[in-house]
Design an enzyme around this catalytic site. Structure first.
Site, PDB file in Angstrom:
ATOM      1  N   HIS A  19     -14.804  11.134 -17.285  1.00  0.00           N
ATOM      2  CA  HIS A  19     -13.906  11.240 -18.640  1.00  0.00           C
ATOM      3  C   HIS A  19     -12.719  11.859 -18.112  1.00  0.00           C
ATOM      4  O   HIS A  19     -12.666  12.658 -17.303  1.00  0.00           O
ATOM      5  CB  HIS A  19     -14.686  12.459 -19.359  1.00  0.00           C
ATOM      6  CG  HIS A  19     -16.167  12.477 -19.726  1.00  0.00           C
ATOM      7  ND1 HIS A  19     -16.328  12.094 -21.116  1.00  0.00           N
ATOM      8  CD2 HIS A  19     -17.235  12.645 -19.239  1.00  0.00           C
ATOM      9  CE1 HIS A  19     -17.837  11.952 -21.025  1.00  0.00           C
ATOM     10  NE2 HIS A  19     -18.221  12.257 -20.145  1.00  0.00           N
ATOM     11  N   GLU A 200     -29.004  14.164 -21.547  1.00  0.00           N
ATOM     12  CA  GLU A 200     -28.466  15.334 -20.844  1.00  0.00           C
ATOM     13  C   GLU A 200     -28.969  16.843 -21.066  1.00  0.00           C
ATOM     14  O   GLU A 200     -29.789  17.275 -20.051  1.00  0.00           O
ATOM     15  CB  GLU A 200     -26.952  15.172 -20.908  1.00  0.00           C
ATOM     16  CG  GLU A 200     -26.314  16.216 -20.028  1.00  0.00           C
ATOM     17  CD  GLU A 200     -24.675  16.253 -20.516  1.00  0.00           C
ATOM     18  OE1 GLU A 200     -24.050  15.919 -21.420  1.00  0.00           O
ATOM     19  OE2 GLU A 200     -23.892  17.053 -19.366  1.00  0.00           O
ATOM     20  N   ASP A 278     -18.446  12.464 -14.004  1.00  0.00           N
ATOM     21  CA  ASP A 278     -18.273  12.991 -14.820  1.00  0.00           C
ATOM     22  C   ASP A 278     -17.155  13.418 -15.507  1.00  0.00           C
ATOM     23  O   ASP A 278     -16.308  13.101 -15.932  1.00  0.00           O
ATOM     24  CB  ASP A 278     -19.531  13.950 -15.246  1.00  0.00           C
ATOM     25  CG  ASP A 278     -19.910  14.072 -16.593  1.00  0.00           C
ATOM     26  OD1 ASP A 278     -19.376  13.572 -17.465  1.00  0.00           O
ATOM     27  OD2 ASP A 278     -20.872  15.072 -16.863  1.00  0.00           O
ATOM     28  N   ASP A 279     -16.728  14.918 -15.011  1.00  0.00           N
ATOM     29  CA  ASP A 279     -15.548  15.579 -15.244  1.00  0.00           C
ATOM     30  C   ASP A 279     -15.232  16.527 -13.872  1.00  0.00           C
ATOM     31  O   ASP A 279     -15.343  17.709 -13.760  1.00  0.00           O
ATOM     32  CB  ASP A 279     -15.755  16.862 -16.399  1.00  0.00           C
ATOM     33  CG  ASP A 279     -16.249  16.030 -17.666  1.00  0.00           C
ATOM     34  OD1 ASP A 279     -15.337  15.528 -18.167  1.00  0.00           O
ATOM     35  OD2 ASP A 279     -17.413  16.002 -17.977  1.00  0.00           O
TER      36      ASP A 279
HETATM   37  N1  HPA Z   1     -21.496  15.710 -21.776  1.00  0.00           N
HETATM   38  C1  HPA Z   1     -21.196  15.300 -23.271  1.00  0.00           C
HETATM   39  N2  HPA Z   1     -19.759  15.312 -23.247  1.00  0.00           N
HETATM   40  C2  HPA Z   1     -18.858  15.416 -22.639  1.00  0.00           C
HETATM   41  C3  HPA Z   1     -19.260  15.513 -21.162  1.00  0.00           C
HETATM   42  C4  HPA Z   1     -20.741  15.506 -20.847  1.00  0.00           C
HETATM   43  O1  HPA Z   1     -21.129  15.628 -19.582  1.00  0.00           O
HETATM   44  N3  HPA Z   1     -18.331  15.493 -20.169  1.00  0.00           N
HETATM   45  C5  HPA Z   1     -17.211  15.317 -21.326  1.00  0.00           C
HETATM   46  N4  HPA Z   1     -17.581  15.117 -22.593  1.00  0.00           N
HETATM   47 ZN    ZN Z   2     -20.296  12.617 -19.425  1.00  0.00          ZN
END
Ligand code: HPA
Ligand code: ZN
Length: 336
Positions: A19, A200, A278-279
């Protein structure tokens, strides 16, 4: 650097689950806050980092959406993405498929054009500077309505030839894929690829829905699919790519310890897993850090790491010739 660490840094790889708003480092957050005269609730970079202590996905999302408020202009989005590409290139990333959350910005009054034009100019610059190619995935926020997702898709219309896929992110539990079946069908009609976060925090049923109702080309995360044997067999048979994010899983308590991370069990069960960040600004590492951390915690071999990198190319949205070229280069690297 150890031999394995060096091997990982040099391993040609694609990043498929990133993201771009999640690559906003605290230093840049402060710089943009100052540039745009935006107040942020932190006195120092250290204070920001100290706030990154999450017990679940929602904890993180609250801080992540607040942090994104410093992003205002196309120059900000350009700088954000360039900072990511520099880190990714240093980590051996040769291709990145980056998600962006337009609603996080348009709902604050930032025009869609500012967001996407800033990202597109950085993508062109990264290809020129690092030879790193990239594609855009427009992600819908699942805590908002399907109607809002349709409005976002409509806003994106002038740029559809520069958007590869649509995704689904944000708060998973209570917002199943079924809620977005129509908008994903509309996106597919427009020729866009489909991906969705599923499994998740949400149950295996959400992974089934992503497959059956959204027609996904990839699953983001997918960890909880392992709870459902029939689903595992189906994902393996369909060679469905899972974009797994080990450090994210640890920071958001999807796993309690990396020593328990299921990555190698996914591979052993025939699942097409990949490793992603991911982030990274929030979860303590970019993609090579994710490979290193999980390799160490789970005792992965070089062959496992090569499999993961190969999956990142074969699971990408690149055309077949480009995939073949990347895989060939990877195999040459693996052969030493
Ligand atoms: N999960 C869901 N939404 C998100 C994530 C994630 O890991 N990272 C940024 N938005
Ligand atoms: Zn994500």
């Amino acid at each position: 650097m150890t031999d394995l660490s060096q091997f990982i840094a040099g391993l040609p790889k694609a990043e498929l689950h990133l993201h771009i708003e999640g690559s906003l480092e605290p230093e840049l957050m402060f710089e943009l806050a100052q540039r745009n005269n935006v107040a942020i609730p932190y006195a120092s970079v250290e204070e920001v980092r100290a706030a990154y202590d999450f017990s679940n996905l929602q904890d993180f999302l609250d801080i992540y959406y607040a942090g994104a408020d410093v992003l205002r202009t196309r120059a900000d989005f350009h700088d954000l993405a360039m900072a990511y590409f520099a880190r990714a290139a240093a980590d051996g990333v040769v291709h990145a498929e980056i998600m962006f959350d337009p609603q996080t910005h348009t709902d604050r009054g930032i025009p869609f054009a500012e967001v996407i034009e800033g990202l597109l100019s950085a993508m062109a610059a990264a290809e020129a500077e690092y030879g790193l190619t990239s594609q855009l995935i427009l992600s819908f926020l699942r805590h908002l309505s399907e109607e809002a997702a349709f409005a976002t898709l409509a806003m994106a219309e002038p740029w559809l030839d520069r958007i590869t896929a649509v995704g689904l992110d944000s708060s998973e539990v209570g917002h199943p894929p079924a809620k977005f079946a129509r908008v994903f069908a509309a996106a597919r009609e427009k020729g866009l690829k489909i991906t969705a976060h599923a499994g998740e925090e949400g149950p295996p049923a959400y992974v089934h829905e992503a497959l059956d109702l959204l027609g996904v080309d990839r699953i983001d995360h997918g960890n909880r699919a392992l709870e459902d044997e029939a689903l595992v067999s189906r994902l393996a048979a369909e060679e469905m790519t899972l974009t797994v994010c080990p450090l994210s899983n640890l920071k958001l308590c999807v796993v309690n310890d990396l020593a328990d991370h299921p990555l190698d069990r996914m591979l052993a069960r025939g699942l097409k897993a990949t490793v992603n960040s991911d982030d990274p600004a929030y979860f303590g590492g970019y993609v090579a850090d994710n490979y290193r951390a999980v390799a160490q915690a789970r005792g992965l071999s070089r062959a496992d790491l090569v499999t993961l990198a190969r999956n990142s190319f074969t699971g990408s949205f690149l055309p077949a010739e480009a995939v073949a070229r990347h895989v060939e280069r990877l195999e040459a690297y693996a052969a030493g």
